[in-house]
Motif scaffolding. Structure first.
Motif, short mmCIF file in Angstrom:
data_model
loop_
_atom_site.label_atom_id
_atom_site.label_comp_id
_atom_site.label_asym_id
_atom_site.label_seq_id
_atom_site.Cartn_x
_atom_site.Cartn_y
_atom_site.Cartn_z
N LEU A 110 -70.24 20.86 -10.20
CA LEU A 110 -68.97 20.15 -10.05
C LEU A 110 -68.18 20.12 -11.35
N ASN A 111 -68.84 19.86 -12.46
CA ASN A 111 -68.13 19.69 -13.72
C ASN A 111 -67.57 21.00 -14.27
N GLU A 112 -67.89 22.13 -13.63
CA GLU A 112 -67.32 23.42 -14.02
C GLU A 112 -66.28 23.91 -13.01
N SER A 113 -66.02 23.12 -11.98
CA SER A 113 -65.09 23.52 -10.92
C SER A 113 -63.73 22.85 -11.13
N PRO A 114 -62.67 23.38 -10.47
CA PRO A 114 -61.36 22.72 -10.57
C PRO A 114 -61.35 21.31 -10.00
N LEU A 115 -62.32 20.96 -9.15
CA LEU A 115 -62.33 19.64 -8.52
C LEU A 115 -62.75 18.53 -9.48
N LYS A 116 -63.16 18.91 -10.67
CA LYS A 116 -63.58 17.88 -11.64
C LYS A 116 -62.43 17.02 -12.11
N ASP A 117 -61.19 17.51 -11.95
CA ASP A 117 -60.03 16.84 -12.55
C ASP A 117 -59.26 15.99 -11.56
N HIS A 118 -59.95 15.17 -10.79
CA HIS A 118 -59.24 14.24 -9.90
C HIS A 118 -58.39 13.31 -10.75
N PRO A 119 -57.11 13.06 -10.34
CA PRO A 119 -56.22 12.28 -11.21
C PRO A 119 -56.66 10.83 -11.42
N LEU A 120 -57.39 10.25 -10.45
CA LEU A 120 -57.83 8.86 -10.59
C LEU A 120 -59.30 8.74 -10.97
N ASN A 121 -60.13 9.62 -10.40
CA ASN A 121 -61.57 9.54 -10.64
C ASN A 121 -62.10 10.91 -11.07
N PRO A 122 -61.78 11.38 -12.26
CA PRO A 122 -62.30 12.67 -12.69
C PRO A 122 -63.83 12.65 -12.76
N HIS B 91 -66.92 14.60 -14.42
CA HIS B 91 -67.33 15.58 -15.42
C HIS B 91 -68.83 15.61 -15.64
N ASP B 92 -69.57 15.09 -14.69
CA ASP B 92 -71.04 15.10 -14.74
C ASP B 92 -71.54 15.45 -13.34
N ALA B 93 -72.23 16.57 -13.20
CA ALA B 93 -72.73 17.01 -11.89
C ALA B 93 -74.08 16.40 -11.54
N ASN B 94 -74.74 15.74 -12.49
CA ASN B 94 -76.05 15.14 -12.25
C ASN B 94 -75.88 13.80 -11.56
N LEU B 95 -76.05 13.77 -10.23
CA LEU B 95 -75.75 12.57 -9.46
C LEU B 95 -76.78 11.46 -9.69
N VAL B 96 -77.99 11.80 -10.02
CA VAL B 96 -78.97 10.76 -10.36
C VAL B 96 -78.49 10.00 -11.58
N ARG B 97 -77.96 10.73 -12.54
CA ARG B 97 -77.44 10.09 -13.75
C ARG B 97 -76.16 9.32 -13.45
N VAL B 98 -75.24 9.91 -12.65
CA VAL B 98 -73.97 9.25 -12.33
C VAL B 98 -74.23 7.94 -11.58
N LEU B 99 -75.05 8.01 -10.51
CA LEU B 99 -75.31 6.80 -9.73
C LEU B 99 -76.09 5.77 -10.54
#
Length: 426
Positions: free
Chosen positions: A138-150, A152-160
């Motif tokens: 995810l963090n290497e794709s164009p979808l990483k740059d959401h205007p409200l919730n960007p 930049h970390d694809a590791n969901l265990v870490r994100v959650l």
């Protein structure tokens, strides 16, 4: 009304995506806008998707609204409630996925709650806890740059883990591939170890089916529409729901004019707007002018009034990510986004007053603002336009028969606008 499945969506386009998935897989489904009034005629349904607009609000507000929706669904018999999130896990380190998960799990007495944004049909997969868009993280794709919730970390265990008060676990794909019983055993182990949310890998539809079957043993799950597919298949497979097709009657008897609105800044929507210029008049609004005052919306309605009797029009505020960033720096992220959304909602309201009865809206936040402004309490599900995007027919409200399509920014092919209007005109 006794529900086989209750679902809570964190935005309106995501709700349509999920409702579409449930209907395609045999569940009689209605999408509501907020918690419906008791006298709203929803009919005999298997599943209700309660659409909220809580993805980007403060976490405490998201929790409060999600818990209220959960109580409404439980009171109507839903033994399992899924919290629907974006397939790109749009969130910040403060939430809102983790706080809502924690609250719903606590209310239901649930532990080791399955969480997966995977939806392979739309190119979203999870492997070793990492979210992929197509072949890249995810963090290497164009979808990483959401205007409200960007993101930049694809590791969901870490994100959650940064959002939740509980420790987060993982069910890896090798175990998921062994089926629902193996998943159940792993969840029991994690629950005994005090784990709260559990990221689940999924790289194909069979993984989703296994995860859905296992998730139904719990009272709560969290995921994108792919998990909804698994839950629906599980309900049908066990005979708790009889598979039906209730979408055909949704399209009948709607006339009127047609129009499209676009507020998304995604690469896909920008390409769709460019292609639409070959088929209909397109007005590109100034995002800065929308932020500055009402004149831009008023001028847009005058432009549309001069053309719409001859065929559909498209009005777009979609700007490049760089322009959006500049406006956010000048006016503040929330203020700029709110002003643009409300400008498009004003245009939508004016178009409907002028006789538009087929309205296509691109962008999650834009769709939420438009539906709220039009005061639509619920939708019946029609046929699918593109993966994750159904035709919707308004139930109740002040505007009579109205067909809509609410599209997340990244969804649909390059001809989406003409495809949508073509299907809605049949």
């Amino acid at each position: 009304m006794t529900l086989a499945l209750g679902t809570i969506a964190d935005d309106y386009t995501g709700a349509s995506d999920l409702a579409n998935t449930l209907a395609k897989n045999g569940l009689r489904t209605v999408q509501t806008v907020g918690i419906p009034a008791d006298d709203l005629p929803l009919g005999e349904v298997d599943a209700v998707v309660v659409s909220l607009k809580i993805r980007s609000v403060p976490a405490a507000e998201a929790v409060e609204k999600a818990r209220a929706a959960d109580r409404w669904l439980r009171a109507r018999g839903a033994g399992h409630v899924m919290y629907k999130i974006c397939s790109t896990f749009d969130s910040t380190d403060e939430g809102n996925i983790g706080p809502v998960l924690d609250a719903l799990a606590a209310d239901a007495g649930a532990a080791a709650v399955l969480v997966t944004p995977a939806f392979p049909e739309t190119g979203r997969t999870v492997y070793q806890g990492h979210l992929f868009v197509g072949a890249v993280p995810l963090n290497e794709s164009p979808l990483k740059d959401h205007p409200l919730n960007p993101m930049h970390d694809a590791n969901l265990v870490r994100v959650l883990g940064r959002q939740s008060v509980s420790r987060v676990g993982l069910v890896p794909q090798a175990l998921v591939a062994r089926g629902a019983d193996a998943i159940r055993a792993r969840l029991a182990e994690l629950a005994a170890d005090g784990i709260g949310g559990v990221i689940a890998d999924a790289v194909n539809e069979a993984d989703l089916v296994a995860l859905g079957a296992a998730a139904l043993d719990s009272r709560v799950s969290v995921g994108a529409s792919g998990l909804g597919l698994g839950l629906a298949r599980g309900l049908v497979a066990t005979g708790r729901v009889l598979r039906v097709d209730a979408t055909a009657s949704v399209m009948a008897g709607v006339g009127g004019l047609s129009a499209c609105l676009a507020g998304s800044c995604s690469k896909a929507t920008l390409e769709q707007i460019a292609r639409a210029e070959d088929a209909m008049p397109v007005l590109r609004l100034s995002a800065e002018a929308l932020v500055s005052g009402p004149a831009e919306a008023e001028d847009a309605l005058e432009w549309a009034a001069a053309r719409i009797e001859s065929g559909p029009v498209l009005i777009a505020s979609s700007a490049s990510p760089a322009e959006v960033a500049r406006l956010q720096a000048l006016h503040g992220r929330e203020a700029a986004g709110h002003a643009i959304e409300q400008g498009l909602a004003t245009i939508a309201e004016g178009l409907v007053k002028r006789g538009v009865r087929r309205l296509v809206v691109a962008g999650g936040e834009t769709s939420g603002a438009v539906v709220d402004r039009l005061g639509i309490p619920a939708f019946a599900l029609g046929p699918e336009i593109a993966a994750g995007v159904p035709v919707l027919r308004a139930i109740g409200g002040a505007h009579g028969d109205l067909l809509m399509a609410l599209k997340s920014g990244n969804f649909g092919g390059v001809d989406f606008f003409t495809d949508a209007l073509g299907l809605m005109s049949k």
